[in-house]
Design a protein around this motif. Structure first.
Motif, PDB file in Angstrom:
ATOM      1  N   SER A 390    -124.166  66.727 -74.793  1.00 43.75           N
ATOM      2  CA  SER A 390    -123.565  67.094 -73.295  1.00 43.75           C
ATOM      3  C   SER A 390    -122.317  66.076 -73.317  1.00 43.75           C
ATOM      4  O   SER A 390    -122.002  65.804 -72.345  1.00 43.75           O
ATOM      5  N   ILE A 391    -121.357  65.767 -74.509  1.00 44.19           N
ATOM      6  CA  ILE A 391    -120.328  64.755 -74.508  1.00 44.19           C
ATOM      7  C   ILE A 391    -118.987  65.754 -74.135  1.00 44.19           C
ATOM      8  O   ILE A 391    -118.859  66.683 -74.761  1.00 44.19           O
ATOM      9  N   VAL A 392    -118.451  65.510 -73.033  1.00 47.57           N
ATOM     10  CA  VAL A 392    -117.200  66.234 -72.981  1.00 47.57           C
ATOM     11  C   VAL A 392    -116.038  65.930 -73.877  1.00 47.57           C
ATOM     12  O   VAL A 392    -115.656  64.652 -74.181  1.00 47.57           O
ATOM     13  N   TYR A 393    -115.305  66.798 -74.481  1.00 48.73           N
ATOM     14  CA  TYR A 393    -114.464  66.355 -75.416  1.00 48.73           C
ATOM     15  C   TYR A 393    -113.251  67.227 -75.514  1.00 48.73           C
ATOM     16  O   TYR A 393    -113.084  68.332 -74.768  1.00 48.73           O
ATOM     17  N   GLU A 394    -112.175  66.894 -76.139  1.00 48.12           N
ATOM     18  CA  GLU A 394    -110.809  67.558 -76.219  1.00 48.12           C
ATOM     19  C   GLU A 394    -110.593  67.844 -77.690  1.00 48.12           C
ATOM     20  O   GLU A 394    -110.620  66.574 -78.456  1.00 48.12           O
ATOM     21  N   GLU A 395    -110.070  68.899 -78.058  1.00 46.34           N
ATOM     22  CA  GLU A 395    -109.865  69.004 -79.611  1.00 46.34           C
ATOM     23  C   GLU A 395    -108.151  68.795 -79.793  1.00 46.34           C
ATOM     24  O   GLU A 395    -107.591  69.443 -79.153  1.00 46.34           O
ATOM     25  N   ILE A 396    -107.818  67.797 -80.650  1.00 49.15           N
ATOM     26  CA  ILE A 396    -106.364  67.667 -80.767  1.00 49.15           C
ATOM     27  C   ILE A 396    -105.936  68.485 -81.691  1.00 49.15           C
ATOM     28  O   ILE A 396    -106.466  68.662 -82.742  1.00 49.15           O
ATOM     29  N   PRO A 397    -104.824  69.347 -81.326  1.00 52.23           N
ATOM     30  CA  PRO A 397    -104.306  70.093 -82.175  1.00 52.23           C
ATOM     31  C   PRO A 397    -103.682  69.910 -83.816  1.00 52.23           C
ATOM     32  O   PRO A 397    -103.920  70.445 -84.659  1.00 52.23           O
ATOM     33  N   THR A 398    -103.048  68.722 -83.894  1.00 47.18           N
ATOM     34  CA  THR A 398    -102.598  68.342 -85.255  1.00 47.18           C
ATOM     35  C   THR A 398    -102.956  66.750 -85.500  1.00 47.18           C
ATOM     36  O   THR A 398    -103.391  66.015 -84.553  1.00 47.18           O
ATOM     37  N   ASP A 399    -102.948  66.473 -86.717  1.00 50.28           N
ATOM     38  CA  ASP A 399    -103.048  65.099 -86.936  1.00 50.28           C
ATOM     39  C   ASP A 399    -102.083  64.073 -86.298  1.00 50.28           C
ATOM     40  O   ASP A 399    -102.712  62.946 -86.019  1.00 50.28           O
ATOM     41  N   ALA A 400    -100.929  64.588 -86.391  1.00 52.24           N
ATOM     42  CA  ALA A 400     -99.850  63.603 -85.958  1.00 52.24           C
ATOM     43  C   ALA A 400    -100.172  63.217 -84.384  1.00 52.24           C
ATOM     44  O   ALA A 400    -100.001  62.201 -84.129  1.00 52.24           O
ATOM     45  N   VAL A 401    -100.527  64.219 -83.839  1.00 46.20           N
ATOM     46  CA  VAL A 401    -100.806  64.043 -82.389  1.00 46.20           C
ATOM     47  C   VAL A 401    -102.087  63.079 -82.028  1.00 46.20           C
ATOM     48  O   VAL A 401    -102.091  62.464 -81.277  1.00 46.20           O
ATOM     49  N   LEU A 402    -103.045  63.190 -82.818  1.00 47.33           N
ATOM     50  CA  LEU A 402    -104.145  62.418 -82.995  1.00 47.33           C
ATOM     51  C   LEU A 402    -103.649  61.197 -83.028  1.00 47.33           C
ATOM     52  O   LEU A 402    -104.437  60.094 -82.429  1.00 47.33           O
ATOM     53  N   LEU A 403    -102.921  60.934 -84.355  1.00 48.75           N
ATOM     54  CA  LEU A 403    -102.830  59.421 -84.600  1.00 48.75           C
ATOM     55  C   LEU A 403    -102.010  58.759 -83.752  1.00 48.75           C
ATOM     56  O   LEU A 403    -102.368  57.700 -83.156  1.00 48.75           O
ATOM     57  N   LYS A 404    -100.976  59.527 -83.067  1.00 52.13           N
ATOM     58  CA  LYS A 404    -100.419  58.629 -81.801  1.00 52.13           C
ATOM     59  C   LYS A 404    -100.981  58.665 -80.574  1.00 52.13           C
ATOM     60  O   LYS A 404    -100.926  57.548 -79.982  1.00 52.13           O
ATOM     61  N   LYS A 405    -101.880  59.430 -80.290  1.00 52.33           N
ATOM     62  CA  LYS A 405    -102.727  59.238 -79.103  1.00 52.33           C
ATOM     63  C   LYS A 405    -103.732  58.384 -79.279  1.00 52.33           C
ATOM     64  O   LYS A 405    -103.846  57.557 -78.501  1.00 52.33           O
ATOM     65  N   THR A 406    -104.192  58.073 -80.570  1.00 53.26           N
ATOM     66  CA  THR A 406    -104.992  56.946 -80.936  1.00 53.26           C
ATOM     67  C   THR A 406    -104.303  55.556 -80.760  1.00 53.26           C
ATOM     68  O   THR A 406    -104.820  54.487 -80.276  1.00 53.26           O
ATOM     69  N   ALA A 407    -103.189  55.416 -81.398  1.00 55.19           N
ATOM     70  CA  ALA A 407    -102.269  54.364 -81.386  1.00 55.19           C
ATOM     71  C   ALA A 407    -101.903  53.960 -80.040  1.00 55.19           C
ATOM     72  O   ALA A 407    -102.331  52.757 -79.381  1.00 55.19           O
ATOM     73  N   HIS A 408    -101.715  54.868 -78.954  1.00 55.61           N
ATOM     74  CA  HIS A 408    -101.615  54.469 -77.585  1.00 55.61           C
ATOM     75  C   HIS A 408    -102.737  54.062 -76.868  1.00 55.61           C
ATOM     76  O   HIS A 408    -102.721  53.078 -76.142  1.00 55.61           O
ATOM     77  N   ALA A 409    -103.833  54.480 -77.190  1.00 51.28           N
ATOM     78  CA  ALA A 409    -105.059  54.282 -76.676  1.00 51.28           C
ATOM     79  C   ALA A 409    -105.527  52.935 -76.851  1.00 51.28           C
ATOM     80  O   ALA A 409    -105.773  51.876 -76.036  1.00 51.28           O
ATOM     81  N   ILE A 410    -105.370  52.455 -78.099  1.00 48.99           N
ATOM     82  CA  ILE A 410    -105.378  51.097 -78.687  1.00 48.99           C
ATOM     83  C   ILE A 410    -104.677  50.191 -77.995  1.00 48.99           C
ATOM     84  O   ILE A 410    -104.785  48.911 -77.252  1.00 48.99           O
ATOM     85  N   ALA A 411    -103.182  50.366 -77.905  1.00 47.94           N
ATOM     86  CA  ALA A 411    -102.319  49.722 -77.303  1.00 47.94           C
ATOM     87  C   ALA A 411    -102.530  49.417 -75.811  1.00 47.94           C
ATOM     88  O   ALA A 411    -101.995  48.592 -75.461  1.00 47.94           O
ATOM     89  N   ASP A 412    -102.924  50.531 -75.343  1.00 47.83           N
ATOM     90  CA  ASP A 412    -103.439  50.238 -73.862  1.00 47.83           C
ATOM     91  C   ASP A 412    -104.604  49.555 -73.426  1.00 47.83           C
ATOM     92  O   ASP A 412    -105.130  49.467 -72.378  1.00 47.83           O
TER      93      ASP A 412
END
Length: 540
Positions: A390-412
């Motif tokens: 029962s974990i809420v999730y979001e499916e990221i459409p492309t690898d490029a978006v996933l990588l940028k989103k992850t990098a921003h999360a770490i930087a934040d």
């Protein structure tokens, strides 16, 4: 030709599969049973190996076991006769002999192979031969000196020699009861770390102390000519069989190894729940010094008799990344290879590699330059797991978006659970099953230790750095360190940039990330680098 390697009835039970000389799968039982350092027979790992590789048991040509109960048999008998050994130990050893000798029956039962079906030939390989084979045969080196150094396996703790082509030639061994590994474990227990495999905690603690107790520890061993060493057995309980290891339910449990002489020397041992005092820190620092004394004593002798620049290491002591980072400064060796699973789990790989190359004489064409040989999963499998919990999730459409989103999360300042590709083989998280965080944050080490890992606050975290940029930040003696098995100094001018991964002594256990072996993780590191440059420019 398909060769199956198994480490069974020993800590870190594991399975490995070679197909035509290439390692195609390797995994540890603990990853499936969730029992740390799981022992016994690796049933779950074995089933996952065949499932993941779509290999039929009928197609296996040989099974290699990384244990040989008949190895050094005359020495075992002589020692038993001449030493007042606890009779329970003899009974225990006989039971272990029966278990390992009946491994073919357990294999048949695990895979539901009907009795009339003929099983592959089973080879039993000496423990340290399997250790060394896991290193040399997968190193890509045509010739190298080798050293296996650990607690104990098949009545020896240490073996060294030279590998060339498809052969391993052992020059000498150190036999039971003398063992640098058991010495280190005894000290680990005295320091209050009683769980099997806790030695790595002591290595991290050592940086907080000063080696003021070295001379006391030096009374517990003696260096001998030709690379040999021996323990002062008055300080240990294992020589007479009073310190056994058990694995009820697959959980390894080691009896106390130190004798009352330790208490006479250092006072009462620390209780696990007690605070860590300066005595414990200094004892850990002193222990690191004496371990390196033994380590470099053997290695310098090994170089003297081989004059090889190349060195292959294996065995549990090869996980001492602090000592590994000092080898080129304290010995003439220049090119060092250590496999990702240098401990007992790696003996499954080594046993299969030995049979492939040394017995069947198959050409060496495979180099273990990454650790991603375990189970993978699918998109559907991930979604099913998320929904089940029962974990809420979001499916990221492309690898490029996933990588940028992850990098921003770490930087934040977010902490990211990073799951991709095949599981790592060995104890290190190397970019496929990793916890990622910003190394620039001063509070990140405490956040991870207290809130997420729930472990001792002195424990350091390791950096993953682009291979091509590593020399900018760390004082390295090699171009790459893919398995996080060497500790290097952080360059003085970079320490203020990396507080979360710089240990108290100014060092870090470095993993270099290669575009060749882990492209997706490498791309994430590149995105983080680009973002870092952007933030610096923006904040000027």
């Amino acid at each position: 030709m398909i060769i199956l390697g198994i480490n069974a009835y020993h800590p870190d039970a594991s399975v490995a599969l070679f197909n035509d000389g290439v390692l195609v799968w390797a995994g540890e039982e603990e990853r499936y049973s969730r029992i740390k350092h799981a022992s016994g027979f690796p049933e779950m790992a074995l089933r996952n190996c065949f499932k993941n590789t779509q290999t039929a048991p009928a197609n296996v040509d040989a099974i290699a076991i990384s244990k040989n109960p008949r190895a050094n048999m005359l020495r075992k008998i002589f020692y038993s006769i001449t030493t007042a050994i606890d009779p329970k130990l003899c009974i225990n050893r006989i039971a272990a002999f029966k278990k390992i000798s009946s491994i073919a029956d357990v294999y048949r039962k695990t895979l539901n192979i009907p009795p009339p079906t003929k099983l592959p030939k089973v080879y039993y390989l000496e423990h340290h031969q399997a250790h060394i084979a896991s290193s040399f045969f997968l190193s890509g080196l045509s010739r190298a000196a080798f050293l296996s150094l650990d607690g104990l396996g098949d009545f020896s703790s240490t073996m060294w020699g030279v590998g060339e082509g498809n052969s391993l030639k052992a020059f000498d061994r150190v036999y039971f009861p003398h063992s640098a590994g058991l010495f280190y474990t005894a000290a680990t227990q005295f320091l209050g770390f009683l769980k099997f495999g806790d030695e790595y905690k002591v290595m991290g603690l050592a940086a907080y102390g000063k080696p003021t107790l070295t001379k006391m520890l030096q009374k517990m061993y003696r260096l001998k000519p030709k690379g040999q060493y021996e323990l002062n057995l008055d300080y240990f309980l294992h020589p007479k069989g009073k310190a056994k290891i058990r694995w009820e339910g697959g959980v390894p449990d080691q009896d106390i190894l130190y004798s009352a002489e330790w208490i006479k020397t250092f006072g009462e041992p620390r209780k696990p729940e007690a605070p860590i005092t300066q005595r414990e820190k200094d004892l850990a620092a002193s222990l690191q010094v004496v371990l390196e004394d033994i380590y470099f004593h053997i290695l310098n002798h090994l170089y003297m008799v081989t004059h090889e620049d190349n060195l292959c290491l294996a065995g549990g002591v090869a996980f001492n990344s602090v000592a590994n980072g000092k080898i080129t400064r304290n010995t003439p060796f220049r090119n060092i290879y250590i496999p990702p699973a240098a401990g007992d789990a790696g003996t499954a790989v080594g046993a299969a590699a030995y049979i492939t190359h040394a017995i069947y004489n198959k050409p060496r064409k495979f180099v273990m330059d990454h650790a991603y040989f375990g189970s993978d999963t699918s998109r559907e499998g991930i979604i099913t797991a998320l929904k089940t919990k029962s974990i809420v999730y979001e499916e990221i459409p492309t690898d490029a978006v996933l990588l940028k989103k992850t990098a921003h999360a770490i930087a934040d300042g977010k902490v990211v659970g990073w799951f991709q590709g095949k599981m790592e083989f060995g104890p290190r998280a190397l970019g496929n099953r990793s916890i990622l965080a910003d190394p620039r944050r001063h509070d990140m080490k405490d956040i991870l230790n207290k809130r997420i890992k729930h472990r001792e606050v002195f424990r350091p975290f390791a950096p993953a750095v682009l291979e091509e940029r590593a020399a900018e930040f760390f004082e390295m003696d090699c171009e790459s360190s893919p398995f996080m098995l060497k500790v290097f100094s952080v360059k003085p001018e970079k320490k203020y940039l990396l507080p979360a991964i710089t240990h108290v002594d100014g060092t870090a256990r470095v993993q270099t990330v290669s575009q060749k072996t882990n492209l997706f993780f490498w791309r994430l590191k590149m995105d983080m680098l680009i973002l870092d440059h952007y933030l610096i420019e923006r904040n000027r």
